[in-house]
Design an enzyme around this catalytic site. Structure first.
Site, PDB file in Angstrom:
ATOM      1  N   LYS A 129       2.381   8.332  -1.677  1.00  0.00           N
ATOM      2  CA  LYS A 129       2.306   7.638  -2.707  1.00  0.00           C
ATOM      3  C   LYS A 129       3.787   6.470  -2.058  1.00  0.00           C
ATOM      4  O   LYS A 129       4.739   7.083  -2.495  1.00  0.00           O
ATOM      5  CB  LYS A 129       2.266   7.115  -3.367  1.00  0.00           C
ATOM      6  CG  LYS A 129       2.611   5.563  -4.110  1.00  0.00           C
ATOM      7  CD  LYS A 129       1.424   5.631  -5.496  1.00  0.00           C
ATOM      8  CE  LYS A 129       1.381   4.132  -6.054  1.00  0.00           C
ATOM      9  NZ  LYS A 129       0.713   4.341  -7.585  1.00  0.00           N
TER      10      LYS A 129
ATOM     11  N   LYS B 170      -1.076   5.582   0.721  1.00  0.00           N
ATOM     12  CA  LYS B 170      -1.336   4.700  -0.408  1.00  0.00           C
ATOM     13  C   LYS B 170       0.253   3.793   0.382  1.00  0.00           C
ATOM     14  O   LYS B 170       1.313   4.735  -0.532  1.00  0.00           O
ATOM     15  CB  LYS B 170      -1.403   4.852  -1.460  1.00  0.00           C
ATOM     16  CG  LYS B 170      -0.996   3.321  -2.270  1.00  0.00           C
ATOM     17  CD  LYS B 170      -1.229   4.298  -4.028  1.00  0.00           C
ATOM     18  CE  LYS B 170      -0.746   2.138  -4.672  1.00  0.00           C
ATOM     19  NZ  LYS B 170      -1.679   3.240  -6.292  1.00  0.00           N
TER      20      LYS B 170
HETATM   21  C1  PBG Z   1       0.588   2.800 -10.982  1.00  0.00           C
HETATM   22  C2  PBG Z   1      -0.209   2.553  -9.644  1.00  0.00           C
HETATM   23  C3  PBG Z   1      -0.055   1.386  -9.454  1.00  0.00           C
HETATM   24  C4  PBG Z   1      -0.908   1.341  -8.382  1.00  0.00           C
HETATM   25  C5  PBG Z   1      -2.357   2.219  -8.729  1.00  0.00           C
HETATM   26  N1  PBG Z   1      -1.383   2.742  -9.480  1.00  0.00           N
HETATM   27  C6  PBG Z   1       1.793   0.535  -9.242  1.00  0.00           C
HETATM   28  C7  PBG Z   1       2.785   1.013  -8.874  1.00  0.00           C
HETATM   29  O1  PBG Z   1       2.724   2.385  -8.684  1.00  0.00           O
HETATM   30  O2  PBG Z   1       3.701   0.833  -9.533  1.00  0.00           O
HETATM   31  C8  PBG Z   1      -1.872  -0.017  -6.632  1.00  0.00           C
HETATM   32  C9  PBG Z   1      -2.212  -0.435  -6.912  1.00  0.00           C
HETATM   33  C10 PBG Z   1      -2.434  -1.874  -6.148  1.00  0.00           C
HETATM   34  O3  PBG Z   1      -1.540  -2.513  -5.817  1.00  0.00           O
HETATM   35  O4  PBG Z   1      -3.506  -1.978  -5.814  1.00  0.00           O
HETATM   36  N2  PBG Z   1       0.056   4.024 -11.324  1.00  0.00           N
END
Ligand code: PBG
Length: 330
Positions: A196, A254
């Site tokens: 991620k 992601k």
């Molecule tokens: C946070 C989380 C995020 C997303 C999913 N879980 C945002 C981040 O890491 O700040 C992002 C999902 C999206 O942008 O559609 N744990």
């Protein structure tokens, strides 16, 4: 002159094209992310994500029934937590009667076959908007893992099928796996956000939950000490191998569309199922263009999701899941 081989022969008409198609998108490929809030009979639009809403539990259950009848088999849950319930440790995340726990119970009661995948992360519960607990101004990896284990056990007790830790702390897959095993949840799977990246494409999601890192403090204002640097590719494989070794059942990459090189590389490297998150900013870009009439919405939705599958995804987390299912069902 004789051309030795002609690729256009197999593109002559729709039937021959159908016969040679390599990647077929189906509703079985989709997981729908869902935003939940307190209250009853409430539905609020999220301005930066046209067509997406925050809903109270009753309307969330109704939506899940509809999604299931369209062929969507999985939902990924996110809570809008009231400011007064937030603290540094994210204590509300393992409240037996918390919004997330009650949502899981309500969905599993009404649509037992729906695979419920709660987000396992502290940021919506954190006063600082971080996925980690802060100790002496820094993200405290190991204290965060202990909190995530408590959260995961509480979500498993509520009936969740798949834990989806999205925090990027080191060692949390092994910790959550051990916690689940020790408490008898041997059938609860872990879908690990293994690669991620610290991405600007999460903006609309953070405004939907009011969960962005707070600006007016001396703690880190971004997530770069735990989420990955987008300049890196080999590091993604290293993250993936470690999560596989720690016991992950499914691996998440992601964001999605700007990161398909990573998806394809991980696909070559491992045999576990791969999930790809077509994130909020990717959805917002597509909607901005289609609402202006600059792109054809339906064609662009199906093309982008098919390309994510072509790169190697077994399942796609996407805000376009419902509209794509309606299009595929014809
Ligand atoms: C946070 C989380 C995020 C997303 C999913 N879980 C945002 C981040 O890491 O700040 C992002 C999902 C999206 O942008 O559609 N744990």
């Amino acid at each position: 002159m004789i051309i030795p081989s002609r690729n256009r022969r197999l593109r002559t008409n729709a039937s021959i094209r159908a016969l040679v198609q390599e990647t077929i998108l189906t509703t079985n490929d989709f997981v729908m992310p869902i935003f939940v809030m307190e209250g009853e009979n409430l539905q609020e639009p999220i301005p930066s994500m046209p067509g997406i809403f925050r809903r109270s539990i009753d309307l969330t259950v109704k939506e899940c029934k509809e999604l299931f009848s369209l062929g969507i088999r999985g939902v990924n849950l996110y809570m809008k937590v009231s400011e007064n319930l937030k603290d540094n440790k994210g204590t509300e995340a393992w409240n037996k009667n918390g919004l997330m726990q009650n949502t899981i119970k309500a969905i599993k009661d009404a649509v037992p076959e729906m695979i419920v995948m709660p987000d396992v992360a502290l940021d919506p519960y954190s006063v600082y908007g971080h996925d980690g607990i802060i100790t002496n101004g820094k993200i405290d990896n190991d204290a965060t893992n202990e909190a995530l284990v408590k959260m995961a056990i509480s979500l498993a007790e509520a009936g969740a099928d798949v834990m989806a830790p999205s925090d990027m702390m080191d060692g949390r897959v092994a910790a959550i796996r051990a916690g689940l095993e020790e408490n008898g949840f041997t059938d609860v799977a872990i879908l690990s956000y293994a690669a991620k990246y610290a991405s600007s494409f999460y903006g609309p999601f953070r405004s939907a939950l009011d969960s962005a890192p707070k600006e007016n403090t001396d703690i880190p204002k971004d997530k770069k000490t735990y989420q990955m640097d987008f300049h890196n590719s080999r590091e993604a494989l290293d993250e993936v191998y470690k999560d596989v070794a720690e016991g992950a059942d499914i691996i998440m990459i992601k964001p999605g569309l700007p990161y398909l090189d990573i998806v394809s590389k991980v696909r070559e490297a491992i045999d576990l199922p791969i999930a790809v998150y077509n994130v909020s900013g990717e959805y917002a870009m597509l909607k901005a263009a289609t609402q202006n009439g600059w792109l054809d919405n339906d064609k662009a939705v199906i093309e982008s999701l098919t390309c994510i599958k072509r790169a190697g995804a077994d399942m796609i987390f996407t805000y376009a899941a419902k509209e794509a299912a309606i299009l595929l069902n014809g």
